[in-house]
Design an enzyme around this catalytic site. Structure first.
Site, PDB file in Angstrom:
ATOM      1  N   ARG A  12       0.924  -1.067   0.024  1.00 48.82           N
ATOM      2  CA  ARG A  12      -0.085  -0.025  -0.054  1.00 48.82           C
ATOM      3  C   ARG A  12       0.891   1.393  -0.178  1.00 48.82           C
ATOM      4  O   ARG A  12       1.731   1.227   0.861  1.00 48.82           O
ATOM      5  CB  ARG A  12      -0.875  -0.059   1.392  1.00 48.82           C
ATOM      6  CG  ARG A  12      -2.218   0.780   0.802  1.00 48.82           C
ATOM      7  CD  ARG A  12      -3.241   0.357   2.128  1.00 48.82           C
ATOM      8  NE  ARG A  12      -3.734  -0.859   2.431  1.00 48.82           N
ATOM      9  CZ  ARG A  12      -4.685  -1.253   3.046  1.00 48.82           C
ATOM     10  NH1 ARG A  12      -5.437  -0.223   3.615  1.00 48.82           N
ATOM     11  NH2 ARG A  12      -5.081  -2.524   3.197  1.00 48.82           N
ATOM     12  N   HIS A 101      -9.511   1.615   2.796  1.00 43.70           N
ATOM     13  CA  HIS A 101     -10.099   2.672   3.227  1.00 43.70           C
ATOM     14  C   HIS A 101      -9.133   4.052   3.455  1.00 43.70           C
ATOM     15  O   HIS A 101      -9.326   5.128   4.080  1.00 43.70           O
ATOM     16  CB  HIS A 101     -10.498   2.565   4.852  1.00 43.70           C
ATOM     17  CG  HIS A 101      -9.376   1.873   5.694  1.00 43.70           C
ATOM     18  ND1 HIS A 101      -8.951   0.791   5.827  1.00 43.70           N
ATOM     19  CD2 HIS A 101      -8.828   2.635   6.774  1.00 43.70           C
ATOM     20  CE1 HIS A 101      -8.107   0.594   6.609  1.00 43.70           C
ATOM     21  NE2 HIS A 101      -7.850   1.802   7.307  1.00 43.70           N
ATOM     22  N   LYS A 110      -3.819  -6.550  -2.609  1.00 40.65           N
ATOM     23  CA  LYS A 110      -4.157  -7.457  -1.527  1.00 40.65           C
ATOM     24  C   LYS A 110      -3.814  -8.901  -2.441  1.00 40.65           C
ATOM     25  O   LYS A 110      -4.466  -9.068  -3.505  1.00 40.65           O
ATOM     26  CB  LYS A 110      -5.469  -7.266  -0.846  1.00 40.65           C
ATOM     27  CG  LYS A 110      -5.681  -6.405  -0.156  1.00 40.65           C
ATOM     28  CD  LYS A 110      -7.081  -6.227   0.627  1.00 40.65           C
ATOM     29  CE  LYS A 110      -7.418  -4.724   1.411  1.00 40.65           C
ATOM     30  NZ  LYS A 110      -8.484  -4.850   1.915  1.00 40.65           N
ATOM     31  N   ASP A 234     -13.440  -1.222  -0.549  1.00 39.49           N
ATOM     32  CA  ASP A 234     -13.283  -2.590  -1.401  1.00 39.49           C
ATOM     33  C   ASP A 234     -14.411  -3.706  -0.802  1.00 39.49           C
ATOM     34  O   ASP A 234     -14.086  -4.617  -1.254  1.00 39.49           O
ATOM     35  CB  ASP A 234     -11.903  -2.883  -1.356  1.00 39.49           C
ATOM     36  CG  ASP A 234     -11.221  -3.434   0.029  1.00 39.49           C
ATOM     37  OD1 ASP A 234     -11.717  -2.570   0.946  1.00 39.49           O
ATOM     38  OD2 ASP A 234     -10.356  -4.215   0.104  1.00 39.49           O
ATOM     39  N   GLU A 314     -13.075  -8.660  13.394  1.00 41.54           N
ATOM     40  CA  GLU A 314     -12.077  -7.594  13.926  1.00 41.54           C
ATOM     41  C   GLU A 314     -12.709  -6.408  14.289  1.00 41.54           C
ATOM     42  O   GLU A 314     -14.053  -6.231  13.925  1.00 41.54           O
ATOM     43  CB  GLU A 314     -11.252  -7.252  12.951  1.00 41.54           C
ATOM     44  CG  GLU A 314     -10.007  -8.232  12.355  1.00 41.54           C
ATOM     45  CD  GLU A 314      -9.138  -7.433  11.486  1.00 41.54           C
ATOM     46  OE1 GLU A 314      -8.032  -6.978  12.134  1.00 41.54           O
ATOM     47  OE2 GLU A 314      -9.447  -7.481  10.231  1.00 41.54           O
ATOM     48  N   SER A 316     -12.486  -3.593  13.506  1.00 39.55           N
ATOM     49  CA  SER A 316     -12.675  -2.566  12.387  1.00 39.55           C
ATOM     50  C   SER A 316     -13.705  -2.984  11.342  1.00 39.55           C
ATOM     51  O   SER A 316     -13.891  -2.028  10.514  1.00 39.55           O
ATOM     52  CB  SER A 316     -11.139  -2.410  11.654  1.00 39.55           C
ATOM     53  OG  SER A 316     -10.978  -3.875  11.220  1.00 39.55           O
ATOM     54  N   HIS A 318     -13.852  -6.068  10.019  1.00 39.60           N
ATOM     55  CA  HIS A 318     -13.783  -7.186   9.095  1.00 39.60           C
ATOM     56  C   HIS A 318     -14.321  -8.557   9.559  1.00 39.60           C
ATOM     57  O   HIS A 318     -13.918  -8.539  10.972  1.00 39.60           O
ATOM     58  CB  HIS A 318     -12.134  -7.620   9.000  1.00 39.60           C
ATOM     59  CG  HIS A 318     -11.551  -6.477   7.912  1.00 39.60           C
ATOM     60  ND1 HIS A 318     -11.446  -6.747   6.712  1.00 39.60           N
ATOM     61  CD2 HIS A 318     -10.904  -5.216   8.287  1.00 39.60           C
ATOM     62  CE1 HIS A 318     -10.661  -5.850   6.105  1.00 39.60           C
ATOM     63  NE2 HIS A 318     -10.218  -4.904   7.014  1.00 39.60           N
TER      64      HIS A 318
END
Length: 453
Positions: A12, A101, A110, A234, A314, A316, A318
């Protein structure tokens, strides 16, 4: 070459400055040679809606072709569709071109090789050592797995009763597929910010930040909808909002999925270090085995594979469903399963979550720091910190556990930030652990502004 692009989960960086054509071609060639060494000659490639996607796809394809690897182009898709292709398609390799993000001028890769997530760090030295290579051409082609995904999602997540659901893809890659999935499972769909647009003109596609949920909350209330979902750029992270406009924490999303899946199959549940202390207690009470793991889709997926876990999650957003699904993070399928659960209950979404333990916690908090120094800063903090009457967990950064509270400091693997979170059984205990952490931060880093973003 900026070596900071090679990260613990993926690759990234800034699309123009870091992911230049030479760098991306070399990455493609190195990945292609790895695939060739396994006796294969094809790879699935997809991309999100970012403006830089076409240039990166072109250069990545050149590198892969030079290694005699054919590119099977999935086009503009959410990341889970690339993962899905590697599970049911003709090859087990895939690359998603996405900045997730991160800011709109960033992008990244990825990577899945041989059905296993591959980090940027794993290929860093090979890329840096590569000088030049001979260009070759291959018979690249386009493929789609959308009809298979739609059919399978319908089989496993059809609603028992119709629900009015608002979807907000934030102009990322998830919008068109999410609408089709939810219409297919029997929902009345109201889709906003659906058209993919890499400028993200309405708001940034990060559902973990409250400010990015304003439009979906407003639409839920305006349309008298039953619930709403927000997706990241994504489509591998999900946020859930109730009919009253209340955001449900990822801790509670994981809890309701634990309840659902542990009824079907007892087994491990993997969660990351940012999750609530109440989550492992619930998992044990439901007959599961809690496994705490480092943050990051890369780490959670590997832990699920190793342990055979039923589910992973997670803080976050996920979510990794591994019971009658494939164990990768998929925001659209997760949202569909949650909707199925809600459609089978007479209670409102908010009432279903009321039974879970309530604690006082912060969202994920970020401190902006120099990207090249963030890991060293965490090491310095661990050496110099001073917490009394605490248990220290160093699985990912430092998690300081007290009797009725905890705090976390870790370095982000995707952004130039330190990540913090605090939780207490009472508001007073939350304030106390937060204050103690901040006193330590000021002592170790006297020149660091404690200004959370």
């Amino acid at each position: 070459m900026n070596t900071n692009i090679f990260r613990a989960y993926d690759i990234r960086g800034n699309a123009n400055n870091d992911l230049d054509q030479s760098t991306v071609k070399k990455i493609g060639y190195v990945l292609g040679k790895r695939i060739s060494s396994l006796g294969d000659n094809k790879i699935y490639v997809g991309h999100d809606s970012r403006i830089s996607k076409d240039e990166i796809l072109k250069n990545l394809t050149i590198g892969l072709n030079a290694a005699e690897i054919e590119v099977l182009n999935l086009g503009l898709v959410p990341t889970p569709m690339v993962y899905y292709a590697t599970k049911i398609g003709d090859c087990s390799h895939g690359i998603m071109i996405t900045g997730s993000h991160n800011p709109k001028d960033d992008n990244g890769l990825k990577i899945v090789i041989n059905d296993t997530p591959t980090s940027g760090l794993a290929i860093k030295e090979e890329v840096l050592a590569l000088d030049s290579f001979e260009l070759k051409t291959c018979n690249n082609s386009s493929e789609s797995f959308e009809k298979y995904y739609l059919n399978e999602a319908k089989q496993k997540a059809s609603l028992r009763r119709a629900l009015k659901i608002v979807l907000d893809a934030g102009n990322g890659a998830a919008g068109p597929l999410a609408r089709k999935v939810f219409e297919n499972i029997g929902a009345e769909v109201i889709s906003i910010n659906e058209t993919p647009d890499g400028n993200f003109p309405n708001h940034h596609p990060d559902p973990s930040k409250e400010k990015n949920l304003a439009q979906v909350k407003e639409k839920i209330l305006l349309e008298n909808a039953d619930l709403g979902f927000a997706f990241d750029g994504d489509g591998d992270r999900v946020g859930l909002i109730t009919s009253t406009g209340k955001q449900i924490s990822s801790d509670h999303i994981i809890m309701i999925l634990c309840e659902h899946y542990l009824k079907k199959s007892k087994g491990p549940i993997v969660y990351d270090v940012k999750c609530s202390n109440e989550l492992p207690k619930l998992i044990k009470a439901l007959g599961g085995e809690p496994i705490m793991e480092k943050t990051g889709h890369f780490n959670i997926k590997n832990a699920i594979k190793k342990s055979g876990a039923v589910l992973g999650g997670e803080m976050s957003g996920h979510i990794f469903i591994n019971y009658e699904w494939y164990g990768f993070d998929d925001a659209i399928f997760t949202a569909a399963i949650l909707s199925k659960i809600f459609s089978e209950s007479r209670l409102s979404v908010e009432e279903l979550f009321d039974k879970f333990p309530k604690t006082f916690s912060t969202p994920e908090l970020n401190l902006d720091v120099d990207d090249s120094k963030k890991f060293l800063m965490v090491e310095q903090f661990i050496k110099k910190m001073n917490f009394k009457n605490a248990e220290i967990d160093l699985i990912d950064g430092v998690r300081v556990n007290k009797a009725n509270s905890w705090g976390l400091l870790r370095a982000s693997n995707t952004s130039p930030k330190l990540v913090l979170r605090y939780e207490g059984n009472s508001e007073e205990e939350l304030i106390n652990i937060k204050d103690e952490f901040e006193r330590n931060l000021k002592q170790v880093f006297p020149n660091l502004p404690i200004e959370y973003t």
